[in-house]
Design an enzyme around this catalytic site. Sequence first.
Site, PDB file in Angstrom:
ATOM      1  N   LYS A 166       1.995  11.034  -7.841  1.00 47.16           N
ATOM      2  CA  LYS A 166       0.595  11.423  -7.844  1.00 47.16           C
ATOM      3  C   LYS A 166      -0.145  10.728  -6.716  1.00 47.16           C
ATOM      4  O   LYS A 166       0.272   9.628  -6.335  1.00 47.16           O
ATOM      5  CB  LYS A 166      -0.081  11.149  -9.183  1.00 47.16           C
ATOM      6  CG  LYS A 166       0.120   9.739  -9.768  1.00 47.16           C
ATOM      7  CD  LYS A 166      -0.420   8.487  -9.136  1.00 47.16           C
ATOM      8  CE  LYS A 166      -1.773   8.296  -8.636  1.00 47.16           C
ATOM      9  NZ  LYS A 166      -2.003   6.935  -8.036  1.00 47.16           N
ATOM     10  N   TYR A 171      -6.210   9.594 -12.625  1.00 45.98           N
ATOM     11  CA  TYR A 171      -6.040   9.156 -14.016  1.00 45.98           C
ATOM     12  C   TYR A 171      -7.291   9.473 -14.839  1.00 45.98           C
ATOM     13  O   TYR A 171      -7.192   9.859 -16.008  1.00 45.98           O
ATOM     14  CB  TYR A 171      -5.754   7.650 -14.086  1.00 45.98           C
ATOM     15  CG  TYR A 171      -4.395   7.278 -13.549  1.00 45.98           C
ATOM     16  CD1 TYR A 171      -3.237   7.652 -14.222  1.00 45.98           C
ATOM     17  CD2 TYR A 171      -4.264   6.565 -12.375  1.00 45.98           C
ATOM     18  CE1 TYR A 171      -1.985   7.332 -13.732  1.00 45.98           C
ATOM     19  CE2 TYR A 171      -3.018   6.229 -11.877  1.00 45.98           C
ATOM     20  CZ  TYR A 171      -1.885   6.614 -12.555  1.00 45.98           C
ATOM     21  OH  TYR A 171      -0.639   6.299 -12.069  1.00 45.98           O
TER      22      TYR A 171
HETATM   23  P1  NAD Z   1       3.571   1.213  -0.998  1.00 51.55           P
HETATM   24  O1  NAD Z   1       2.587   1.034   0.097  1.00 51.55           O
HETATM   25  O2  NAD Z   1       3.956   0.004  -1.769  1.00 51.55           O
HETATM   26  O3  NAD Z   1       4.911   1.864  -0.428  1.00 51.55           O
HETATM   27  C1  NAD Z   1       4.871   2.946   0.447  1.00 51.55           C
HETATM   28  C2  NAD Z   1       6.248   3.146   1.036  1.00 51.55           C
HETATM   29  O4  NAD Z   1       6.170   4.211   1.978  1.00 51.55           O
HETATM   30  C3  NAD Z   1       6.784   1.924   1.764  1.00 51.55           C
HETATM   31  O5  NAD Z   1       8.146   1.773   1.503  1.00 51.55           O
HETATM   32  C4  NAD Z   1       6.567   2.267   3.235  1.00 51.55           C
HETATM   33  O6  NAD Z   1       7.535   1.665   4.082  1.00 51.55           O
HETATM   34  C5  NAD Z   1       6.739   3.774   3.228  1.00 51.55           C
HETATM   35  N1  NAD Z   1       6.034   4.436   4.328  1.00 51.55           N
HETATM   36  C6  NAD Z   1       6.553   5.400   5.097  1.00 51.55           C
HETATM   37  N2  NAD Z   1       5.687   5.807   6.025  1.00 51.55           N
HETATM   38  C7  NAD Z   1       4.590   5.060   5.862  1.00 51.55           C
HETATM   39  C8  NAD Z   1       3.339   5.011   6.541  1.00 51.55           C
HETATM   40  N3  NAD Z   1       3.042   5.806   7.564  1.00 51.55           N
HETATM   41  N4  NAD Z   1       2.430   4.112   6.099  1.00 51.55           N
HETATM   42  C9  NAD Z   1       2.694   3.316   5.044  1.00 51.55           C
HETATM   43  N5  NAD Z   1       3.848   3.315   4.346  1.00 51.55           N
HETATM   44  C10 NAD Z   1       4.799   4.184   4.772  1.00 51.55           C
HETATM   45  O7  NAD Z   1       2.994   2.332  -1.952  1.00 51.55           O
HETATM   46  P2  NAD Z   1       3.350   2.587  -3.475  1.00 51.55           P
HETATM   47  O8  NAD Z   1       2.414   1.816  -4.321  1.00 51.55           O
HETATM   48  O9  NAD Z   1       4.785   2.426  -3.690  1.00 51.55           O
HETATM   49  O10 NAD Z   1       2.896   4.130  -3.610  1.00 51.55           O
HETATM   50  C11 NAD Z   1       3.718   5.194  -3.171  1.00 51.55           C
HETATM   51  C12 NAD Z   1       3.312   6.478  -3.917  1.00 51.55           C
HETATM   52  O11 NAD Z   1       3.485   6.272  -5.311  1.00 51.55           O
HETATM   53  C13 NAD Z   1       1.852   6.877  -3.731  1.00 51.55           C
HETATM   54  O12 NAD Z   1       1.726   8.263  -3.703  1.00 51.55           O
HETATM   55  C14 NAD Z   1       1.167   6.348  -4.982  1.00 51.55           C
HETATM   56  O13 NAD Z   1       0.006   7.082  -5.345  1.00 51.55           O
HETATM   57  C15 NAD Z   1       2.264   6.513  -6.010  1.00 51.55           C
HETATM   58  N6  NAD Z   1       2.166   5.541  -7.100  1.00 51.55           N
HETATM   59  C16 NAD Z   1       2.191   6.001  -8.372  1.00 51.55           C
HETATM   60  C17 NAD Z   1       2.105   5.120  -9.426  1.00 51.55           C
HETATM   61  C18 NAD Z   1       2.168   5.649 -10.835  1.00 51.55           C
HETATM   62  O14 NAD Z   1       1.883   4.891 -11.748  1.00 51.55           O
HETATM   63  N7  NAD Z   1       2.561   6.889 -11.050  1.00 51.55           N
HETATM   64  C19 NAD Z   1       1.955   3.770  -9.184  1.00 51.55           C
HETATM   65  C20 NAD Z   1       1.957   3.317  -7.865  1.00 51.55           C
HETATM   66  C21 NAD Z   1       2.057   4.207  -6.824  1.00 51.55           C
END
Ligand code: NAD
Length: 380
Positions: A140, A226
């Site tokens: 999401k 949410y």
């Molecule tokens: P994060 O920033 O911790 O990780 C992002 C990942 O994408 C990293 O591994 C990074 O290296 C990679 N990436 C690739 N290209 C990138 C760029 N141009 N800029 C930045 N990062 C890049 O993020 P996250 O918290 O893991 O979130 C990732 C996805 O998951 C998002 O869509 C977020 O909304 C979703 N999410 C959902 C939940 C949930 O409870 N369902 C919780 C957290 C995150």
Amino acid sequence: MKKISRRTFNKTLSKGLGGAALVSSMPLAACGLNGTSKNQNSLGIALVGLGSYSTYQLAPALQDTHYCHLAGIVTGTPEKEQQWAKRYNIPKTHIYNYENFDAIAQNDDIDIVYVVLPNSMHADFSIRAAKAGKHVICEKPMAMNVEECNAIIDACKKAQVKLGIGYRLHSEPYTQEVKRLVREKTFGNINYISADAAYQSLTNPNQWRLNKSLSGGGALMNMGVYSIQSLIYGSGQNPVSVTAQEFSTRPDYFKDTDETITAQFEFPSGTVGQMMTSHNVRANRLFASCDKGWFELDPASTYIPLAGRTSRRELNFPQESQQKLQMDDFARHVLEGTPNKAPGEMGKRDMIIVEAIYNSIAGGNKKIALDLGHMGITDS
Ligand code: NAD
């Protein structure tokens, strides 16, 4: 000679031809580091994007799932390949980067691709996964806009693969209890419902979530979905209108994306809804006031344990990893045809509402009519 894939291997086992001797040679990742027993047809999941959600929630949860397991990874950071391969015993053949990702089509051990990247990359990787013949879980918010949601849904339909959105709460017992109370009208008509989902961002103005070209928007595209979800499953209906307001108190930090948004919804039954989302407020609650009482969840959408109560009693359910429950539910949907708890249409519907909220704000807080019918409303 084609190597025996894990799926063939499991099929052999399930036919009783393999025997216990083979089980000991099963890859650790297929068994789960915690030794959790796997269904014999357990589906292989590849995580795309190894950021904080994959690292601290999804991969650990996949050690405890019963119907799926961590089978592969896709990362743009070479150092992570070694770390993850070692930690989860992932063979080199099951490790991809963003460029060679499409070769995943040839990997029979991977059944589901789970896209866990910044929002701007969701559509590209979900569509490529579908074209590779893999079932898709997309995090999401589903995509940057409704057009991209349509493209993902179309690609999955065309490839005849299943599509789920990472809305973990639909598999979680407190949320399921709220849905039951609403479905069975335990407290009669719901007259008013409010939902807040927000946290305070203080230290990193350069993160992708605050960069509109990567996130598509600020608090609304993050925690806001949410709040929207809570209003809908907490009332059992889709809204027929929305009116929204935006507040900016730290423009130096939130240069590119929305900081705080409130919005009011009208529902077909007459329920009035109110939501707040923010990157500058701490709040996480769902509250519904009904003809014959009330119910609330507080917190309502964190992945630390949820809590809740009604005007009649305290709610008390066992705590389990929400991500484990969510991924097992999706795997069972693929394996057994059980209901898809968070289908693509649900993600698209929420994006229609997100766009309506931004349009309301851009139009000077004008009321925007919505014609959603039952889009994305699931019974389970
Ligand atoms: P994060 O920033 O911790 O990780 C992002 C990942 O994408 C990293 O591994 C990074 O290296 C990679 N990436 C690739 N290209 C990138 C760029 N141009 N800029 C930045 N990062 C890049 O993020 P996250 O918290 O893991 O979130 C990732 C996805 O998951 C998002 O869509 C977020 O909304 C979703 N999410 C959902 C939940 C949930 O409870 N369902 C919780 C957290 C995150």
